[in-house]
Design an enzyme around this catalytic site. Structure first.
Site, PDB file in Angstrom:
ATOM      1  N   LYS A   1       0.809  -1.216   0.000  1.00  0.00           N
ATOM      2  CA  LYS A   1       0.000   0.000   0.000  1.00  0.00           C
ATOM      3  C   LYS A   1       0.847   1.272   0.000  1.00  0.00           C
ATOM      4  CE  LYS A   1      -0.797  -0.331   5.005  1.00  0.00           C
ATOM      5  NZ  LYS A   1      -1.837  -0.498   6.045  1.00  0.00           N
TER       6      LYS A   1
ATOM      7  N   GLU B   1       8.294   0.122  24.667  1.00  0.00           N
ATOM      8  CA  GLU B   1       9.197   0.965  23.883  1.00  0.00           C
ATOM      9  C   GLU B   1       8.602   2.346  23.656  1.00  0.00           C
ATOM     10  OE1 GLU B   1      12.151  -1.878  21.481  1.00  0.00           O
ATOM     11  OE2 GLU B   1      10.243  -1.560  20.449  1.00  0.00           O
TER      12      GLU B   1
END
Length: 414
Positions: free
Chosen positions: A41, A172
């Site tokens: 995409k 994270e």
């Protein structure tokens, strides 16, 4: 040899596994007489494992995406398009703009967020699934900081940032945000002490299923950075004004969801046998429904020798992509395919730019050593993808020349 005699191989998705598969098959295109098409995409590969960096303000985006033309050779045709449906019976893929036929299909479409039927979660949360999603999170945070000082009566919870999920992605992101917020808040005349960074996790520990000692260490690091950890408490409801956590209502305008993934919805809709959207595959990485379809990465579910499903990680996807090339070559040359065996080299979670925890070849690592090893892992990925030239560009921190993107951010921050 005429084009019509070539075996048509279509690869869906340019994630970690898809890129490795496209590179390997591209090198074998003439030998195996292949017509290879890679559908994605975007016209670039995005390093999903680093999306927390642009979301957390310390990267602008071009550091985490690489143009596909730089990663695959001329034997691979690139199509930028959306996959809408797969027809494995008639061996064709319906894209938004066209229909592509295949002889062999490789599916590496990644995953979708898993919302666990929590009321309002999908409608009122942000997910860290793409570069643009990461940019949106950063923009929303800066918008809240600006709005807080502009309005005479600030909305309740405007400075409350809630991250749902304390897996590797959530950890994270929290580490990155905890380091960035003290830097960005003064730019908007906001006292960082007025900001609440809250993590919600239904499991009894952060990084559920990971090493217990390192999970405790990661939690301590986050607390020392000012993160509020609400562990063992599930999200019950999300609205545009608050998050319901157990019996506690937390006012917020920014809920970021990292609490789970499921396979891409196209697979379920196309008739593949799936578990939470991830397609069942055999030991050769073939669909259990259609032997001419190979499925790798987050799109598939694969069990180890102990009967446990492998987690959706970049390391596994890359190894599957490499093994898939090996098996397709053997298949097309009349040899028996070989079973996939995952080699676990370890995993490291960064908790901001200066902290990390992980296990490498069975050994616990933390602190600066883990940070340096995390960087080495990143450069190893770049070397596998593009050799020394890509490593050098990765070290310089920019794969795509910045034109409008950089000026847009300069204007926004100016």
């Amino acid at each position: 040899m005429q084009q019509s005699n070539k075996k048509r191989v279509v690869i869906l998705g340019a994630g970690y596994g898809g890129v490795i598969a496209a590179q390997g098959l591209g090198k074998l295109a003439k030998k195996l007489n292949l017509d290879i098409t890679l559908v994605n995409k975007h016209n670039y590969h995005q390093m999903v494992t680093r999306l927390h960096e642009p979301a957390g303000g310390f990267a602008e985006g071009d550091e985490v995406r690489i143009p596909l033309k730089r990663l695959v050779n001329d034997n691979v045709k690139l199509i930028k398009d959306w996959v809408e449906a797969i027809d494995p019976v008639n061996k064709q893929v319906t894209l938004k703009e066209q229909v592509v036929a295949y002889d062999y299909l490789v599916i590496g479409l990644g995953s979708d967020p898993e919302y666990f039927c929590i009321p309002g979660l999908q409608e009122h949360s942000y997910t860290l699934r793409s570069l643009n999603a990461a940019r949106l999170i950063k923009t929303q945070i800066e918008g809240s900081l600006a709005k807080y000082k502009v309005e005479s009566q600030s909305e309740e919870g405007l400075l409350n940032i809630v991250v749902g999920g304390a897996g590797f992605t959530g950890i994270e992101l929290l580490g990155e945000l905890a380091e960035w917020l003290p830097v960005v808040a003064p730019k908007y005349d906001v006292n960082v002490k007025d900001i609440r960074l809250i993590c919600v996790e239904a499991a009894p520990t952060v990084m559920p299923g990971f090493d217990e000692e390192l999970s405790i260490k990661a939690a301590d690091i986050l607390r020392n950075k000012g993160v509020e950890l609400k562990i063992g408490t599930p999200v019950k409801e999300v609205t545009q004004d608050y998050v319901m956590i157990g019996d506690e209502k937390i006012p917020t305008k920014l809920m970021i969801w990292t609490g789970g993934v499921r396979g891409n919805s196209v697979l379920e809709d196309s008739g593949f046998t799936t578990q939470r959207g991830r397609a069942n595959i055999n030991e050769f990485l073939q669909s259990t429904n259609f032997e001419d379809v190979f499925i790798i990465g987050d799109s598939s579910i694969y069990y180890d020798e102990n009967g446990r499903p492998l987690p959706p990680t970049a390391q596994i996807a890359m190894q599957q992509g490499e093994h898939l090339v090996h098996n397709i070559e053997r298949l097309l040359t009349g040899q028996e395919m070989t079973p996939f065996v995952f080699i676990n080299r370890g995993i490291i979670a960064s908790i901001g730019p200066k902290e990390a925890v992980g296990i490498v070849f069975g050994k616990r690592v933390s602190g600066l050593l883990a940070v340096y090893l995390k960087r080495l892992v990143h450069y190893r990925y770049l070397f596998i993808f593009g050799g020394i030239p890509l490593v050098i560009q990765g070290f310089l921190g920019q794969f795509i020349p910045q034109v409008s993107i950089k000026s847009d951010y300069t204007t926004l921050n100016g």
